[in-house]
Design a protein around this motif. Structure first.
Motif, short mmCIF file in Angstrom:
data_model
loop_
_atom_site.label_atom_id
_atom_site.label_comp_id
_atom_site.label_asym_id
_atom_site.label_seq_id
_atom_site.Cartn_x
_atom_site.Cartn_y
_atom_site.Cartn_z
N PRO A 1 0.84 -1.20 0.00
CA PRO A 1 0.00 0.00 0.00
C PRO A 1 0.87 1.26 0.00
CG PRO A 1 0.08 -0.97 2.19
CD PRO A 1 0.86 -1.88 1.30
N ASP A 2 0.36 2.35 -0.54
CA ASP A 2 1.21 3.49 -0.85
C ASP A 2 1.64 4.32 0.36
OD1 ASP A 2 -1.75 4.38 -1.17
OD2 ASP A 2 -0.63 6.23 -0.87
N GLU A 3 0.77 4.43 1.38
CA GLU A 3 1.06 5.20 2.61
C GLU A 3 1.27 6.68 2.37
OE1 GLU A 3 4.17 3.23 4.81
OE2 GLU A 3 3.19 1.29 4.60
N LEU A 4 0.93 7.20 1.18
CA LEU A 4 1.02 8.65 0.93
C LEU A 4 -0.24 9.32 1.46
CD1 LEU A 4 2.25 8.41 -2.75
CD2 LEU A 4 3.51 9.63 -0.96
N THR A 5 -0.11 10.55 1.95
CA THR A 5 -1.32 11.28 2.37
C THR A 5 -1.99 11.87 1.12
OG1 THR A 5 -0.16 13.38 2.57
CG2 THR A 5 -0.16 11.97 4.52
N GLU A 6 -3.24 12.28 1.27
CA GLU A 6 -3.97 12.89 0.14
C GLU A 6 -3.25 14.16 -0.33
OE1 GLU A 6 -5.80 12.69 -2.66
OE2 GLU A 6 -5.89 10.75 -1.69
N GLU A 7 -2.71 14.94 0.64
CA GLU A 7 -2.00 16.18 0.27
C GLU A 7 -0.74 15.84 -0.56
OE1 GLU A 7 -2.91 15.49 3.55
OE2 GLU A 7 -4.68 16.77 3.36
N GLU A 8 -0.03 14.81 -0.13
CA GLU A 8 1.19 14.44 -0.87
C GLU A 8 0.84 13.97 -2.28
OE1 GLU A 8 3.92 13.03 2.97
OE2 GLU A 8 2.66 11.55 1.96
N ARG A 9 -0.22 13.17 -2.37
CA ARG A 9 -0.66 12.69 -3.69
C ARG A 9 -1.01 13.86 -4.61
NH1 ARG A 9 -1.99 8.04 -5.40
NH2 ARG A 9 -1.46 6.29 -4.07
N GLU A 10 -1.72 14.85 -4.02
CA GLU A 10 -2.14 16.01 -4.81
C GLU A 10 -0.91 16.79 -5.29
OE1 GLU A 10 -4.83 16.79 -6.19
OE2 GLU A 10 -4.14 18.76 -6.88
N GLU A 11 0.06 16.96 -4.40
CA GLU A 11 1.28 17.68 -4.77
C GLU A 11 2.03 16.95 -5.89
OE1 GLU A 11 2.94 19.40 -1.13
OE2 GLU A 11 4.81 19.69 -2.23
N LEU A 12 2.09 15.63 -5.77
CA LEU A 12 2.76 14.83 -6.81
C LEU A 12 2.03 14.97 -8.14
CD1 LEU A 12 3.60 11.65 -4.69
CD2 LEU A 12 5.25 13.26 -5.64
N ARG A 13 0.67 14.97 -8.07
CA ARG A 13 -0.13 15.16 -9.29
C ARG A 13 0.21 16.50 -9.94
NH1 ARG A 13 -4.44 12.10 -7.23
NH2 ARG A 13 -5.10 13.80 -5.87
N GLN A 14 0.26 17.56 -9.09
CA GLN A 14 0.53 18.91 -9.62
C GLN A 14 1.91 18.99 -10.29
OE1 GLN A 14 -0.02 21.60 -6.34
NE2 GLN A 14 -2.24 21.31 -6.34
N HIS A 15 2.86 18.17 -9.78
CA HIS A 15 4.20 18.18 -10.38
C HIS A 15 4.34 17.14 -11.49
CE1 HIS A 15 5.13 20.64 -6.87
NE2 HIS A 15 6.19 21.05 -7.56
#
Ligand SMILES: Cc1cc2nc3c(=O)[nH]c(=O)nc-3n(C[C@H](O)[C@H](O)[C@H](O)COP(=O)(O)OP(=O)(O)OC[C@H]3O[C@@H](n4cnc5c(N)ncnc54)[C@H](O)[C@@H]3O)c2cc1C
Length: 304
Positions: free
Chosen positions: A175-189
Motif C-alpha cells: 500500500p502506498d502510505e502517501l497522504t492525500e496532500e502528498e498525492r495532490e502535490e505529486l499530481r501537480q508536479h
C-alpha cells in the motif's frame, strides 16, 4: 596476552580512519574486520574527496597500505563474536577462536541491508538500482528512473530526484502510505504514482529495463532509487549495554562516545548519514576522543 589500547571492530571508512588517527598517536591498535561492507555490491564509490569513482576494495587497500606504515596498528581478518568487560579491561572473542584484550573499543561495524522481497532487485542492486542520489545520481542523470518507496520516503525522494532527472515515476509497491496532500502535490508536479505491488524487476546483465506490476502495468526505466531497510552491522554494541535508536544506530555524542564508558561508535553504525566521507570523519573524531581519554588516564596514573 598483549593488551591493546583500542580494538576497532570494523575496517570500513570509519574503522580505518580511526586506525590511522590512533596509529599516528602511537597507540597499540587492532582492527578486526571480516570484509562484509554494505557497499560491496557497488563498483565505484563516489563523492569522497580525492577518491571519487574509486573501487571500494581499492579504497580499503590503499588505506590499509598507508596505515600499515604505523607499526602499532595490526589487522586481523576475523569476526568479533563477543565483547565483555568494562572500561580499561575489555575482552573480545572472535569466531576464529582468538581472544584479545583492550582498554577501549571502537565499534565501526556499519549497517546491513535487510533484503527486500522484490523479485529481481538483487540482480540490479549496485549496478543500476541505488539507494542514495548523492552517491549515484550523477551516473543516472537525465535517465528514466523509478523510485521504489512508500509514504514520506517516496515523497522525499520525489522532491530530490529532479536534481538529477526530470523523468521519473514512483512505484509504491502497495500500500502506498502517501497522504492525500502528498498525492495532490505529486499530481501537480506531474509525477506518476503506481500503487500496485511489484511483480518483478526485469533487467539484462544488471541493467534494469522495466518494473512489472501485479496489475499488468509495465514501467520502463534504466535506473532505480529505492528505500532500503537497514539493520545494525552486529549485535555486539547492544550486548555490552549500548543504547540504540529505533533506526538501529548506536546512540553517541559528537565525539562518538556511547553510554558505556570506554566504548565508542563511528560511521554508519552510529548515524543515518550513509556517506563514506562522513563515516571516515566520525571515525577520526572518535579516535581522537579515545586517544584523549587514554592520555588523561595515563597522566592521572603517573600523578603521585
Ligand atoms: C549501494 C551503495 C552504494 C553506496 N555508494 C556510496 C558512494 O558512492 N559514496 C559514498 O560516500 N557512500 C556510498 N555508500 C555508503 C557507504 O558505503 C557507507 O556510508 C560507508 O561504507 C560506511 O562506512 P562504515 O565504515 O561505517 O561501514 P562499512 O563500510 O559497512 O564497514 C563496516 C565493516 O565492519 C565489518 N564488521 C561488522 N561487524 C563485524 C564484526 N563483528 N567483526 C568484524 N568485522 C565486522 C564489516 O564486515 C565491514 O567490513 C553506498 C552504500 C550502498 C549500500
Amino acid at each position: 596476552m598483549n593488551k591493546y589500547d583500542c580494538i576497532i571492530i570494523g575496517g570500513g571508512p570509519a574503522g580505518l580512519s580511526g586506525a590511522l588517527a590512533l596509529g599516528r598517536a602511537r597507540k597499540n591498535v587492532l582492527v578486526l574486520d571480516d570484509s562484509r561492507p554494505r557497499n560491496a555490491v557497488t563498483h565505484e564509490m563516489h563523492g569522497f574527496l580525492s577518491r571519487d569513482r574509486i573501487k571500494p576494495s581499492e579504497f580499503r587497500r590503499i588505506a590499509k597500505e598507508q596505515i600499515s606504515e604505523y607499526p602499532t596498528v595490526q589487522f586481523a581478518a576475523e569476526t568479533a563474536v563477543s565483547v565483555e568487560g568494562s572500561d580499561g579491561e575489555f575482552m573480545i572473542t572472535t569466531a576464529q577462536g582468538q581472544t584479545y584484550t583492550s582498554r577501549k573499543i571502537l565499534f565501526a561495524i556499519g549497517k546491513k541491508d535487510i533484503p527486500l522481497p522484490i523479485a529481481g532487485l538483487s540482480d540490479v542492486y549496485g549496478k543500476s538500482a541505488f539507494v542514495c542520489p548523492y552517491c549515484d545520481g550523477w551516473e543516472l542523470q537525465d535517465q528514466e528512473l523509478v523510485i521504489i518507496a512508500k509514504g514520506a520516503g517516496a515523497f522525499h525522494l520525489a522532491k530530490m530526484i529532479p536534481g538529477w532527472s526530470s523523468r521519473y515515476a514512483i512505484c509504491t509497491n502497495g500500500p502506498d502510505e502517501l497522504t492525500e496532500e502528498e498525492r495532490e502535490e505529486l499530481r501537480q508536479h506531474g509525477v506518476p504514482v503506481y500503487d500496485a505491488p511489484i511483480r518483478s524487476i526485469v533487467s539484462n546483465d544488471g541493467k534494469v529495463e522495466r518494473v512489472e506490476l501485479e496489475d499488468g502495468t509495465s514501467v520502463s526505466c534504466t535506473g532505480i532509487f529505492f528505500a532500503p531497510q537497514l539493520t545494525i552491522g552486529s549485535e555486539l554494541p547492544a550486548s555490552i549495554g549500548c543504547e540504540m535508536k529505533e533506526t538501529g544506530s548506536v546512540i553517541t555524542d559528537a565525539l562518538g562516545r556511547t553510554n558505556v564508558p570506554g566504548v565508542y561508535c563511528a560511521g554508519d553504525a552510529g548515524t543515518e548519514m550513509y556517506q563514506a566521507i562522513a563515516a571516515a570523519s566520525t571515525g577520526a573524531m572518535a579516535a581522537m576522543s579515545i586517544n584523549g581519554e587514554l592520555l588523561m588516564e595515563s597522566w592521572n596514573r603517573s600523578n603521585y
